[in-house]
Design an enzyme around this catalytic site. Structure first.
Site, PDB file in Angstrom:
ATOM      1  N   SER A  79      21.691  37.346  54.803  1.00 38.81           N
ATOM      2  CA  SER A  79      22.508  36.225  54.293  1.00 38.81           C
ATOM      3  C   SER A  79      21.726  34.910  54.311  1.00 38.81           C
ATOM      4  O   SER A  79      21.099  34.553  55.306  1.00 38.81           O
ATOM      5  CB  SER A  79      23.776  36.073  55.136  1.00 38.81           C
ATOM      6  OG  SER A  79      24.483  34.939  54.680  1.00 38.81           O
ATOM      7  N   LYS A 139      35.686  41.043  51.780  1.00 37.89           N
ATOM      8  CA  LYS A 139      36.307  40.028  50.924  1.00 37.89           C
ATOM      9  C   LYS A 139      37.785  40.328  50.634  1.00 37.89           C
ATOM     10  O   LYS A 139      38.567  39.433  50.381  1.00 37.89           O
ATOM     11  CB  LYS A 139      35.534  39.895  49.611  1.00 37.89           C
ATOM     12  CG  LYS A 139      34.190  39.175  49.790  1.00 37.89           C
ATOM     13  CD  LYS A 139      33.511  38.965  48.447  1.00 37.89           C
ATOM     14  CE  LYS A 139      32.412  37.944  48.558  1.00 37.89           C
ATOM     15  NZ  LYS A 139      31.898  37.507  47.267  1.00 37.89           N
ATOM     16  N   ASN A 197      36.323  34.540  49.384  1.00 39.36           N
ATOM     17  CA  ASN A 197      34.977  34.263  49.913  1.00 39.36           C
ATOM     18  C   ASN A 197      34.940  33.027  50.808  1.00 39.36           C
ATOM     19  O   ASN A 197      33.942  32.756  51.452  1.00 39.36           O
ATOM     20  CB  ASN A 197      33.925  34.153  48.784  1.00 39.36           C
ATOM     21  CG  ASN A 197      33.899  32.781  48.132  1.00 39.36           C
ATOM     22  OD1 ASN A 197      34.871  32.032  48.187  1.00 39.36           O
ATOM     23  ND2 ASN A 197      32.790  32.436  47.513  1.00 39.36           N
ATOM     24  N   ASP A 251      33.679  31.810  43.893  1.00 39.87           N
ATOM     25  CA  ASP A 251      32.648  32.521  43.118  1.00 39.87           C
ATOM     26  C   ASP A 251      32.706  32.204  41.620  1.00 39.87           C
ATOM     27  O   ASP A 251      31.679  31.934  41.000  1.00 39.87           O
ATOM     28  CB  ASP A 251      32.786  34.044  43.310  1.00 39.87           C
ATOM     29  CG  ASP A 251      32.198  34.513  44.639  1.00 39.87           C
ATOM     30  OD1 ASP A 251      31.333  33.802  45.191  1.00 39.87           O
ATOM     31  OD2 ASP A 251      32.611  35.590  45.115  1.00 39.87           O
ATOM     32  N   GLY A 253      31.860  45.303  39.035  1.00 38.09           N
ATOM     33  CA  GLY A 253      32.119  45.213  40.474  1.00 38.09           C
ATOM     34  C   GLY A 253      32.726  43.857  40.825  1.00 38.09           C
ATOM     35  O   GLY A 253      33.249  43.150  39.954  1.00 38.09           O
ATOM     36  N   ARG A 308      35.832  52.047  36.231  1.00 40.39           N
ATOM     37  CA  ARG A 308      35.850  50.744  36.894  1.00 40.39           C
ATOM     38  C   ARG A 308      35.934  49.618  35.855  1.00 40.39           C
ATOM     39  O   ARG A 308      36.652  48.642  36.039  1.00 40.39           O
ATOM     40  CB  ARG A 308      34.577  50.604  37.729  1.00 40.39           C
ATOM     41  CG  ARG A 308      34.752  49.706  38.922  1.00 40.39           C
ATOM     42  CD  ARG A 308      33.611  49.913  39.857  1.00 40.39           C
ATOM     43  NE  ARG A 308      33.655  48.998  40.969  1.00 40.39           N
ATOM     44  CZ  ARG A 308      32.609  48.730  41.730  1.00 40.39           C
ATOM     45  NH1 ARG A 308      31.460  49.317  41.487  1.00 40.39           N
ATOM     46  NH2 ARG A 308      32.706  47.903  42.731  1.00 40.39           N
TER      47      ARG A 308
HETATM   48  P1  NDP Z   1      29.514  45.877  43.553  1.00 36.51           P
HETATM   49  O1  NDP Z   1      28.983  46.922  44.471  1.00 36.51           O
HETATM   50  O2  NDP Z   1      30.927  45.461  43.645  1.00 36.51           O
HETATM   51  O3  NDP Z   1      29.225  46.344  42.027  1.00 36.51           O
HETATM   52  C1  NDP Z   1      27.972  46.871  41.656  1.00 36.51           C
HETATM   53  C2  NDP Z   1      27.863  46.946  40.147  1.00 36.51           C
HETATM   54  O4  NDP Z   1      26.546  47.427  39.822  1.00 36.51           O
HETATM   55  C3  NDP Z   1      28.828  47.915  39.488  1.00 36.51           C
HETATM   56  O5  NDP Z   1      29.112  47.475  38.170  1.00 36.51           O
HETATM   57  C4  NDP Z   1      28.005  49.227  39.473  1.00 36.51           C
HETATM   58  O6  NDP Z   1      28.399  50.134  38.490  1.00 36.51           O
HETATM   59  C5  NDP Z   1      26.646  48.675  39.093  1.00 36.51           C
HETATM   60  N1  NDP Z   1      25.542  49.552  39.506  1.00 36.51           N
HETATM   61  C6  NDP Z   1      25.051  49.706  40.762  1.00 36.51           C
HETATM   62  N2  NDP Z   1      24.013  50.579  40.741  1.00 36.51           N
HETATM   63  C7  NDP Z   1      23.867  50.974  39.450  1.00 36.51           C
HETATM   64  C8  NDP Z   1      22.969  51.859  38.783  1.00 36.51           C
HETATM   65  N3  NDP Z   1      22.016  52.513  39.455  1.00 36.51           N
HETATM   66  N4  NDP Z   1      23.099  52.037  37.448  1.00 36.51           N
HETATM   67  C9  NDP Z   1      24.077  51.377  36.751  1.00 36.51           C
HETATM   68  N5  NDP Z   1      24.943  50.518  37.315  1.00 36.51           N
HETATM   69  C10 NDP Z   1      24.843  50.323  38.649  1.00 36.51           C
HETATM   70  O7  NDP Z   1      28.533  44.614  43.740  1.00 36.51           O
HETATM   71  P2  NDP Z   1      28.859  43.086  43.400  1.00 36.51           P
HETATM   72  O8  NDP Z   1      29.589  43.051  42.121  1.00 36.51           O
HETATM   73  O9  NDP Z   1      29.437  42.432  44.578  1.00 36.51           O
HETATM   74  O10 NDP Z   1      27.384  42.475  43.219  1.00 36.51           O
HETATM   75  C11 NDP Z   1      26.585  42.798  42.091  1.00 36.51           C
HETATM   76  C12 NDP Z   1      25.332  41.950  42.111  1.00 36.51           C
HETATM   77  O11 NDP Z   1      25.642  40.591  41.953  1.00 36.51           O
HETATM   78  C13 NDP Z   1      24.576  42.069  43.444  1.00 36.51           C
HETATM   79  O12 NDP Z   1      23.262  42.404  43.140  1.00 36.51           O
HETATM   80  C14 NDP Z   1      24.634  40.701  44.068  1.00 36.51           C
HETATM   81  O13 NDP Z   1      23.383  40.349  44.631  1.00 36.51           O
HETATM   82  C15 NDP Z   1      24.908  39.798  42.868  1.00 36.51           C
HETATM   83  N6  NDP Z   1      25.753  38.688  43.274  1.00 36.51           N
HETATM   84  C16 NDP Z   1      25.269  37.420  43.109  1.00 36.51           C
HETATM   85  C17 NDP Z   1      26.021  36.353  43.460  1.00 36.51           C
HETATM   86  C18 NDP Z   1      25.457  34.987  43.291  1.00 36.51           C
HETATM   87  O14 NDP Z   1      26.013  34.035  43.888  1.00 36.51           O
HETATM   88  N7  NDP Z   1      24.421  34.817  42.506  1.00 36.51           N
HETATM   89  C19 NDP Z   1      27.383  36.496  44.030  1.00 36.51           C
HETATM   90  C20 NDP Z   1      27.799  37.873  44.155  1.00 36.51           C
HETATM   91  C21 NDP Z   1      27.002  38.912  43.796  1.00 36.51           C
HETATM   92  P3  NDP Z   1      29.515  51.275  38.853  1.00 36.51           P
HETATM   93  O15 NDP Z   1      30.843  50.575  38.750  1.00 36.51           O
HETATM   94  O16 NDP Z   1      29.300  52.275  37.807  1.00 36.51           O
HETATM   95  O17 NDP Z   1      29.204  51.746  40.237  1.00 36.51           O
END
Ligand code: NDP
Length: 286
Positions: A21, A72, A93, A108, A134, A161
């Protein structure tokens, strides 16, 4: 608001794991800069401790907290009040005091919009692609809908999803034309998008491939990747194609600045916070 008499001058981020973090460095730098003798600590806990920690916050009048994955949603039933934006997202958050109640909200979506700078004004009436479904994608989708985006296409690995996100959007924002695409369909339709937001976790690990190719994007299409840890393959392709682009550091900064403002009642020192974030990231790259 500024700490009320009797409140404990303590802030923390609640999550698990928290080794990566960046929030403690960002907020402690900001607190020092504005001259508040408060501390912001990481609180890495098990799921069973979430309820007791919130009860302790209430009893000890702890000033506030951030909440990160995987808690969260978990914190919501323990709070006195959850703001409508956080209810819609199913995600809190930031925890802060409001009218004597311990409230949960989410910064967010607004943090994402602020990170866009002048691009924010161009969202109204635009057509764009959101990759991912996600938690982060949900926050971004809600924010985009509020800005008057005309056509939103969502592409995700799991269509179930993405379908759940679409259903949510249609309920709350019926004026927006929203629909699902497969990743392959999104790639084929690239030429019609004014902007593309990459909100999956692909690229979080070094050397991960891009979720789709930007071949076919117009030169004016702006591209955003929410990942802030490095230049992802997706952003690298945007750079190589000469597309306007942004990483996720701005969203991280602005969601933090909005939390800071809720806790302290003061304007967040953005430059100091950004410097602290960049300092932490560069240490990790060594
Ligand atoms: P979640 O775990 O809730 O969602 C992950 C997402 O990534 C889903 O859409 C998932 O698809 C997809 N995914 C993961 N692995 C793969 C893969 N191998 N191939 C295809 N799709 C994949 O995570 P979050 O939504 O919380 O976070 C997502 C990203 O956003 C993170 O990397 C995080 O660092 C970044 N983030 C940045 C923030 C910022 O302030 N800049 C704030 C919050 C997050 P599926 O539904 O099919 O599993």
């Amino acid at each position: 608001m500024t700490r009320a008499p009797g409140q404990m001058p303590l802030l923390f981020v609640l999550g698990h794991p928290l080794t990566h973090s960046l929030s403690p460095a960002m907020h402690n730098a900001a607190l020092r800069h504005v001259g508040l003798p408060w501390t912001y600590l990481p609180l890495d806990i098990e799921k069973s401790q979430v309820g007791p920690v919130i009860q302790w916050m209430k009893g000890s009048k702890v000033t506030g907290a951030n909440v990160t994955v995987p808690y969260k949603e978990e914190v919501m039933p323990f709070l006195d009040k959850v703001e409508p934006n956080a209810k819609w997202l199913g995600s809190v958050n930031t925890i802060h005091w409001k009218g004597g109640k311990l409230c949960g909200t989410s910064t967010d979506g607004e943090g994402f919009l602020r990170s866009l700078g002048p691009w924010r004004k161009k969202l109204k009436g635009s057509t764009g692609l959101l990759i991912g479904a996600g938690g982060a994608a949900r926050a971004v989708a809600g924010a985009l809908a509020q800005c008057g985006v005309k056509n939103l296409r969502i592409a995700n690995r799991s269509l179930d999803r993405a379908g759940a996100l679409l259903k949510k959007l249609k309920k709350g924002h019926s004026a927006m034309d929203a629909a699902l695409l497969s990743l392959a369909e999104a790639e084929r339709s690239m030429g019609r998008f004014d902007w593309v937001v990459q909100a999956t976790s692909i690229g979080l690990k070094p050397n991960e491939r891009s979720p789709l190719s930007l071949r076919g994007a117009r030169q004016s299409t702006w591209v955003i990747d929410l990942i802030y840890h490095r230049e992802t393959a997706f952003l690298k392709e945007a750079r190589q194609r000469g597309l306007p682009r942004l990483g996720g550091l701005g969203m991280l900064l602005h969601q933090g600045a909005l939390s800071f403002n809720l806790w302290t009642g003061r304007k967040a020192p953005l430059g100091v916070m950004e410097k602290a974030l960049r300092g932490q990231l560069s240490k990790r790259r060594v």
